[in-house]
Design a protein around this motif. Structure first.
Motif, PDB file in Angstrom:
ATOM      1  N   SER A   1     -84.002 -83.883  11.101  1.00 34.21           N
ATOM      2  CA  SER A   1     -84.562 -82.594  11.521  1.00 34.21           C
ATOM      3  C   SER A   1     -83.819 -82.038  12.732  1.00 34.21           C
ATOM      4  CB  SER A   1     -86.043 -82.758  11.848  1.00 34.21           C
ATOM      5  OG  SER A   1     -86.226 -83.732  12.880  1.00 34.21           O
ATOM      6  N   ARG A   2     -83.058 -82.873  13.423  1.00 38.21           N
ATOM      7  CA  ARG A   2     -82.342 -82.431  14.609  1.00 38.21           C
ATOM      8  C   ARG A   2     -80.959 -81.854  14.296  1.00 38.21           C
ATOM      9  NH1 ARG A   2     -83.752 -87.810  18.238  1.00 38.21           N
ATOM     10  NH2 ARG A   2     -86.005 -87.387  18.495  1.00 38.21           N
ATOM     11  N   ASN A   3     -80.317 -82.326  13.224  1.00 34.56           N
ATOM     12  CA  ASN A   3     -78.958 -81.836  12.931  1.00 34.56           C
ATOM     13  C   ASN A   3     -78.858 -81.007  11.658  1.00 34.56           C
ATOM     14  OD1 ASN A   3     -79.088 -83.671  10.834  1.00 34.56           O
ATOM     15  ND2 ASN A   3     -77.591 -85.093  11.696  1.00 34.56           N
ATOM     16  N   ILE A   4     -79.979 -80.761  11.003  1.00 40.49           N
ATOM     17  CA  ILE A   4     -79.920 -80.018   9.748  1.00 40.49           C
ATOM     18  C   ILE A   4     -79.397 -78.598   9.955  1.00 40.49           C
ATOM     19  CG2 ILE A   4     -82.311 -79.177   9.842  1.00 40.49           C
ATOM     20  CD1 ILE A   4     -82.424 -79.647   6.796  1.00 40.49           C
ATOM     21  N   ASP A   5     -79.637 -78.038  11.130  1.00 40.91           N
ATOM     22  CA  ASP A   5     -79.172 -76.677  11.414  1.00 40.91           C
ATOM     23  C   ASP A   5     -77.691 -76.609  11.739  1.00 40.91           C
ATOM     24  OD1 ASP A   5     -81.613 -75.398  10.991  1.00 40.91           O
ATOM     25  OD2 ASP A   5     -82.310 -75.870  13.008  1.00 40.91           O
ATOM     26  N   ASP A   6     -77.012 -77.777  11.771  1.00 35.56           N
ATOM     27  CA  ASP A   6     -75.554 -77.766  11.959  1.00 35.56           C
ATOM     28  C   ASP A   6     -74.843 -77.189  10.740  1.00 35.56           C
ATOM     29  OD1 ASP A   6     -75.934 -78.900  14.404  1.00 35.56           O
ATOM     30  OD2 ASP A   6     -75.344 -80.932  13.825  1.00 35.56           O
TER      31      ASP A   6
ATOM     32  N   CYS B   1     -73.733 -72.456   6.529  1.00 35.66           N
ATOM     33  CA  CYS B   1     -73.471 -71.566   5.394  1.00 35.66           C
ATOM     34  C   CYS B   1     -73.830 -72.273   4.095  1.00 35.66           C
ATOM     35  CB  CYS B   1     -72.007 -71.135   5.385  1.00 35.66           C
ATOM     36  SG  CYS B   1     -71.540 -70.111   3.974  1.00 35.66           S
ATOM     37  N   LEU B   2     -74.553 -71.581   3.241  1.00 37.32           N
ATOM     38  CA  LEU B   2     -75.010 -72.150   1.985  1.00 37.32           C
ATOM     39  C   LEU B   2     -73.840 -72.447   1.043  1.00 37.32           C
ATOM     40  CD1 LEU B   2     -77.797 -72.765   0.621  1.00 37.32           C
ATOM     41  CD2 LEU B   2     -77.569 -70.564  -0.540  1.00 37.32           C
ATOM     42  N   ARG B   3     -72.839 -71.588   1.048  1.00 32.83           N
ATOM     43  CA  ARG B   3     -71.744 -71.691   0.079  1.00 32.83           C
ATOM     44  C   ARG B   3     -70.742 -72.801   0.392  1.00 32.83           C
ATOM     45  NH1 ARG B   3     -71.050 -67.568  -3.451  1.00 32.83           N
ATOM     46  NH2 ARG B   3     -72.438 -65.775  -3.202  1.00 32.83           N
TER      47      ARG B   3
ATOM     48  N   ASN C   1     -73.942 -76.990  -6.249  1.00 32.07           N
ATOM     49  CA  ASN C   1     -74.059 -76.090  -5.105  1.00 32.07           C
ATOM     50  C   ASN C   1     -75.402 -76.319  -4.420  1.00 32.07           C
ATOM     51  OD1 ASN C   1     -71.563 -74.839  -5.599  1.00 32.07           O
ATOM     52  ND2 ASN C   1     -72.503 -73.441  -7.082  1.00 32.07           N
ATOM     53  N   LEU C   2     -75.416 -76.190  -3.101  1.00 34.03           N
ATOM     54  CA  LEU C   2     -76.652 -76.399  -2.355  1.00 34.03           C
ATOM     55  C   LEU C   2     -77.738 -75.427  -2.807  1.00 34.03           C
ATOM     56  CD1 LEU C   2     -78.199 -77.810  -0.113  1.00 34.03           C
ATOM     57  CD2 LEU C   2     -77.128 -76.263   1.544  1.00 34.03           C
ATOM     58  N   ALA C   3     -77.358 -74.228  -3.172  1.00 35.33           N
ATOM     59  CA  ALA C   3     -78.335 -73.229  -3.604  1.00 35.33           C
ATOM     60  C   ALA C   3     -79.047 -73.641  -4.881  1.00 35.33           C
ATOM     61  CB  ALA C   3     -77.657 -71.882  -3.801  1.00 35.33           C
TER      62      ALA C   3
ATOM     63  N   LEU D   1     -86.286 -77.565   1.472  1.00 35.28           N
ATOM     64  CA  LEU D   1     -86.320 -76.340   0.674  1.00 35.28           C
ATOM     65  C   LEU D   1     -86.413 -75.108   1.574  1.00 35.28           C
ATOM     66  CD1 LEU D   1     -88.622 -77.394  -2.307  1.00 35.28           C
ATOM     67  CD2 LEU D   1     -86.162 -76.934  -2.359  1.00 35.28           C
ATOM     68  N   GLU D   2     -87.146 -75.211   2.657  1.00 37.27           N
ATOM     69  CA  GLU D   2     -87.240 -74.104   3.603  1.00 37.27           C
ATOM     70  C   GLU D   2     -85.885 -73.845   4.256  1.00 37.27           C
ATOM     71  OE1 GLU D   2     -88.319 -70.992   5.894  1.00 37.27           O
ATOM     72  OE2 GLU D   2     -89.404 -71.890   4.197  1.00 37.27           O
ATOM     73  N   PHE D   3     -85.165 -74.922   4.568  1.00 38.30           N
ATOM     74  CA  PHE D   3     -83.834 -74.794   5.147  1.00 38.30           C
ATOM     75  C   PHE D   3     -82.885 -74.086   4.173  1.00 38.30           C
ATOM     76  CE2 PHE D   3     -79.667 -77.010   4.917  1.00 38.30           C
ATOM     77  CZ  PHE D   3     -79.071 -76.457   6.029  1.00 38.30           C
ATOM     78  N   VAL D   4     -82.922 -74.453   2.906  1.00 39.93           N
ATOM     79  CA  VAL D   4     -82.065 -73.823   1.895  1.00 39.93           C
ATOM     80  C   VAL D   4     -82.443 -72.355   1.739  1.00 39.93           C
ATOM     81  CG1 VAL D   4     -81.458 -73.798  -0.551  1.00 39.93           C
ATOM     82  CG2 VAL D   4     -81.653 -75.979   0.662  1.00 39.93           C
ATOM     83  N   HIS D   5     -83.713 -72.087   1.732  1.00 41.33           N
ATOM     84  CA  HIS D   5     -84.173 -70.699   1.591  1.00 41.33           C
ATOM     85  C   HIS D   5     -83.714 -69.848   2.773  1.00 41.33           C
ATOM     86  CE1 HIS D   5     -86.645 -67.394   0.280  1.00 41.33           C
ATOM     87  NE2 HIS D   5     -87.295 -67.363   1.459  1.00 41.33           N
ATOM     88  N   LYS D   6     -83.736 -70.420   3.983  1.00 44.86           N
ATOM     89  CA  LYS D   6     -83.301 -69.689   5.176  1.00 44.86           C
ATOM     90  C   LYS D   6     -81.806 -69.353   5.089  1.00 44.86           C
ATOM     91  CE  LYS D   6     -82.552 -71.927   8.972  1.00 44.86           C
ATOM     92  NZ  LYS D   6     -82.719 -72.704  10.241  1.00 44.86           N
ATOM     93  N   LEU D   7     -81.002 -70.326   4.649  1.00 49.93           N
ATOM     94  CA  LEU D   7     -79.569 -70.075   4.518  1.00 49.93           C
ATOM     95  C   LEU D   7     -79.273 -69.025   3.454  1.00 49.93           C
ATOM     96  CD1 LEU D   7     -77.926 -73.636   4.773  1.00 49.93           C
ATOM     97  CD2 LEU D   7     -77.971 -71.845   6.500  1.00 49.93           C
ATOM     98  N   SER D   8     -80.077 -68.988   2.417  1.00 50.50           N
ATOM     99  CA  SER D   8     -79.826 -68.027   1.338  1.00 50.50           C
ATOM    100  C   SER D   8     -80.055 -66.592   1.785  1.00 50.50           C
ATOM    101  CB  SER D   8     -80.719 -68.335   0.137  1.00 50.50           C
ATOM    102  OG  SER D   8     -82.087 -68.135   0.469  1.00 50.50           O
TER     103      SER D   8
END
Length: 813
Positions: free
Chosen positions: A530-535, A538-540, A661-663, A804-811
């Motif tokens: 949860s600390r480095n997931i925002d590193d 970009c989704l692509r 793909n992460l998406a 899933l929330e993290f992926v949705h935010k990047l999208s």
């Protein structure tokens, strides 16, 4: 020296050394002289007097019995003078002999003389086992000189003939270099002479365009070619970046893959027709032809191979003058199989012998209508005194006429099977397959055949005469052999090396590893929290794949059947067999897949050991770490597919990990998860299960194949997900709505470009440094009915909802 030694020396000095032994070492002279003197003393005691015969009345012979000078199995009364082969001081004019003159590249472009085929063309006749009047397609002088030139050696001992041939052939010392046999050097010779059309085939209409598409390797088939010299050369030249199929007669003539020391046999799969690996490989059998065709089409995604090589032949001892007639059906079947498995634009090479009969010339005539152009060629590596030559065919034409000719060849083969020449009870044979009027009316074709036969016949006549001279004068030797060898190897780009043996003793895995890689690779261990997931910005730029094991490791093939696995710093040798070439290093995980019906995995299923491959570092010594992620993984899929031997079920299979793909993580991973009991998992311990998809699983096997019933659904027990960044910061990947293309964007300089910047390349090392592992363990709940630990002890754990929330935010970015 001791007293005993001094006495022996004095005794030796008493004996007189015979003058006949002068010039030999003292030790040998003394020995021979000693024996002679002792023998004379003993004979004198028995009454022998020099110059008189043995016996009471001196009636015996007075001269020593001469040693036999008979050679081999020659009978009494044989007189080689009858053939003009008596010993002589006759000389050979080396200056008048032009080296390489036989290598004439004379193309015959498609004659387009016929537009349809008629079964009525077949002409039968009494069995004919002579060529003495076959002068329709060569001069009478050419035919007579060749037949007489071969016959003259009937009285020569094979050993004498072989020695004379070896001494007279200027190309003899080329031999096999570091390959399996001389056939490999013939292929190297022809490949070079024809601008590498067999290892780097091009579009016949555009020589700058490769025939090999970006999404494939070179594919080739080697038929009637055991023990496999042609194939070993192709495998070596392509550095293992190819796939070969073999079809040859089982037994003494089989492929000897264990003796391949240059090219990797792991990229070559023999097939023997009906029953696959357990077939007999008889190319004359139509069922075998069909089975091999279906197998090759299946393993090449229906495309067929780029190149077909054929080197069929058999012993004709005592029947050299009718080798062509005896080879008619072999010619036909090699042509037939080649046409059935070649793709459009593909190339073909086939060994032939004499081409004097209407049957053989008719085959060449029809093949000329199937290809862009053909060439009858004799390489210098083919001994000049024999009838051997090769038909080179460039650019298969995929036309209705080609299909009709293939069907016609099948018809001819079925007719020949009904009364094969080898059957002593048969009294007829197919004498012609194309009307002679068509063969002679096509002026371009007719002149080409006559020109080729006369030219090669003249070369053969000269070489036969040269051997005759060398048989007579055993002191002759072609002094140019060493220079010719060096020049040819250089011209063909073959290192001047000798064959190395394959040693069975264990080779240091660490030493091999250090010789292959520039850096020591530490496999990814960075946990996604949860600390480095925002590193991840970009989704692509992220690819995901599911881990089926708790640990990745390195797999290293040091030598054939010497495969090692490294966990952390320790190399451990694997006991089971894998099919990867030596000097190959892979990033893998060891998995026990669950096979069978999902509802019955715990009872009716089975566990299978499989190697899942994440990435490739080196392949047969080729370092591919510098390729971009997509390039590297496309190549990896091709290589693993090419090295997979579906006919060898005992080999531990390798499967490439499927990246998404992460998406699309929800659709490709989360929504496909199951929960249930598995084989060996216990009756009360259900597991998460993920179906394994492989593009090759969707390719239907041939209807007649034995592999169709062996396919089962595949599942793995997932342990987490690897997230790999394939475009490192400061670059990210965007998508242009106007051009509908992805582009690279520099987050600091705010510069966009469509072509990939060098510092945005996802090399293997870059991918390792930018890979995160999201472990599920027993704490991350992926399905509602899944049981997990009641208390989460890890405060930094990433849950499914958080992910899933993290992926949705990047999208939304």
């Amino acid at each position: 020296m001791s007293n005993n030694g001094s006495q022996k020396r004095k005794d030796l000095e008493k004996f007189t050394v015979n003058d006949d032994f002068e010039g030999q070492p003292l030790k040998k002279k003394l020995k021979l002289g000693t024996e002679s003197s002792i023998a004379m003393k003993l004979m004198s005691k028995m009454g022998y007097k020099e110059g008189r015969g043995l016996g009471k009345h001196e009636q015996g012979i007075s001269q020593p019995i001469e040693a036999s000078k008979q050679k081999g199995k020659r009978g009494l009364g044989l007189n080689s003078n009858k053939k003009g082969l008596q010993p002589s001081e006759v000389q050979w004019n080396f200056d008048a002999e032009e080296l390489g003159k036989c290598e004439v590249i004379d193309w015959l472009t498609n004659p387009s003389f016929i537009s349809e085929i008629s079964p009525n063309w077949l002409e039968n006749g009494p069995v004919k086992l002579a060529l003495d009047n076959e002068t329709k397609f060569c001069s009478e002088e050419t035919l007579t000189s060749i037949l007489e030139g071969k016959t003259i050696f009937d009285s020569v001992e094979p050993e004498d003939m072989m020695k004379a041939r070896t001494r007279s052939n200027p190309y003899e010392t080329i031999k096999s270099a570091f390959f399996l046999n001389r056939a490999a050097m013939k292929m190297a010779n022809m490949d070079s002479a024809f601008n590498y059309m067999f290892t780097s085939p091009t579009n016949p209409d555009n020589k700058n365009e490769s025939l090999i598409a970006r999404d494939e390797l070179l594919t080739f088939a080697d038929i009637c070619a055991g023990p496999g010299g042609f194939s070993e050369y192709i495998l070596w030249r392509k550095k293992g970046m190819c796939k070969g199929f073999g079809f040859t007669l089982k037994g003494n003539n089989d492929f000897k893959l264990e003796d391949f020391s240059a090219g990797p046999p792991e990229m070559f799969e023999p097939h023997y027709g009906v029953k696959g690996a357990d077939g007999d490989g008889d190319i004359f059998q139509m069922d075998n032809q069909k089975e091999f065709e279906e197998f090759v089409r299946w393993r090449t995604n229906g495309r067929g191979v780029h190149v077909v090589l054929a080197d069929g032949g058999f012993s004709v001892d005592g029947q050299e003058n009718i080798q062509e007639i005896l080879s008619h059906r072999l010619y036909l079947c090699q042509f037939l199989v080649a046409l059935s498995i070649l793709r459009a634009g593909g190339n073909f090479v086939c060994k032939l012998f004499d081409l004097f009969t209407e049957f053989s010339v008719g085959l060449i005539f029809l093949m000329a209508h199937c290809f862009h152009r053909v060439n009858i060629f004799k390489p210098v590596t083919s001994r000049p005194a024999n009838s051997e030559r090769y038909l080179i065919c460039e650019g298969l034409l995929q036309t209705d006429l080609t299909s009709d000719i293939l069907d016609y060849f099948r018809l001819i083969n079925s007719k020949m099977a009904a009364s094969y020449l080898g059957d002593k009870s048969s009294n007829w044979m197919i004498r012609s397959i194309v009307p002679c009027r068509d063969l002679t009316s096509s002026e371009t074709f007719f002149n080409y055949i006559v020109r080729s036969n006369n030219f090669l016949g003249e070369m053969q006549k000269i070489s036969l005469h040269k051997i005759k001279i060398f048989v007579q004068n055993v002191n002759l030797h072609d002094h140019r052999q060493a220079d010719v060898r060096r020049e040819c190897l250089s011209k063909w780009d073959i290192p001047d090396e000798t064959k190395t043996k394959n040693f069975d003793e264990q080779i240091s895995a660490h030493k091999c590893y250090c010789s292959l890689v520039r850096n020591t690779y530490d496999l990814p261990t960075t946990a996604l929290t949860s600390r480095n997931i925002d590193d991840i910005k970009c989704l692509r730029v992220v690819k995901t794949t599911v881990a089926a094991s708790t640990q990745r490791c390195l797999l290293l093939a040091v030598e054939r059947n010497q495969v090692f696995m490294r966990n952390k710093t320790t190399w451990e040798r694997l006991e089971y067999v894998t099919s990867i070439p030596k000097n190959t290093l892979l990033d893998v995980e060891m998995v026990e897949e669950q096979r069978g019906d999902l509802s019955r995995l715990n009872r009716g299923g089975m566990k299978v050991k499989v190697i899942h491959v994440y990435d490739v570092i080196t392949w047969f010594g080729n370092d591919v770490t510098g390729l971009n992620f997509e390039e590297r993984h496309n190549l990896l899929r091709l290589l693993i597919s090419a090295s997979t031997k579906v006919t060898r079920p005992h080999v531990t299979p390798l499967h490439v990990k499927q990246y998404h793909n992460l998406a699309d993580v929800g659709e490709n991973i989360f929504n496909r998860l199951h929960y249930g009991l598995v084989k060996g998992g216990g009756q009360h311990a259900p597991k998460l299960l993920l179906p394994i998809t492989d593009p090759e699983d969707n390719l239907p096997a041939p209807a007649s194949s034995t592999f169709t019933n062996n396919r089962r659904d595949r599942y793995m027990i997932p342990h987490g997900i690897y997230l790999t960044v394939i475009c490192p910061l400061p670059w990210i990947i965007g998508h242009s709505k106007s051009s509908k293309k992805d582009y690279y964007y520099h987050v600091h300089d705010r510069v966009s470009r469509y072509d990939m910047p060098d510092d945005a390349r996802a090399t293997y090392e870059v991918c390792l440094k930018n890979t995160f592992y999201w472990t599920w363990a027993d704490e991350v709940k992926m399905l509602e009915k899944q049981e997990v630990k009641s208390k989460q002890t890890n405060n930094t754990l990433v849950t499914k909802e958080m992910f899933l929330e993290f992926v949705h935010k990047l999208s939304r970015l």
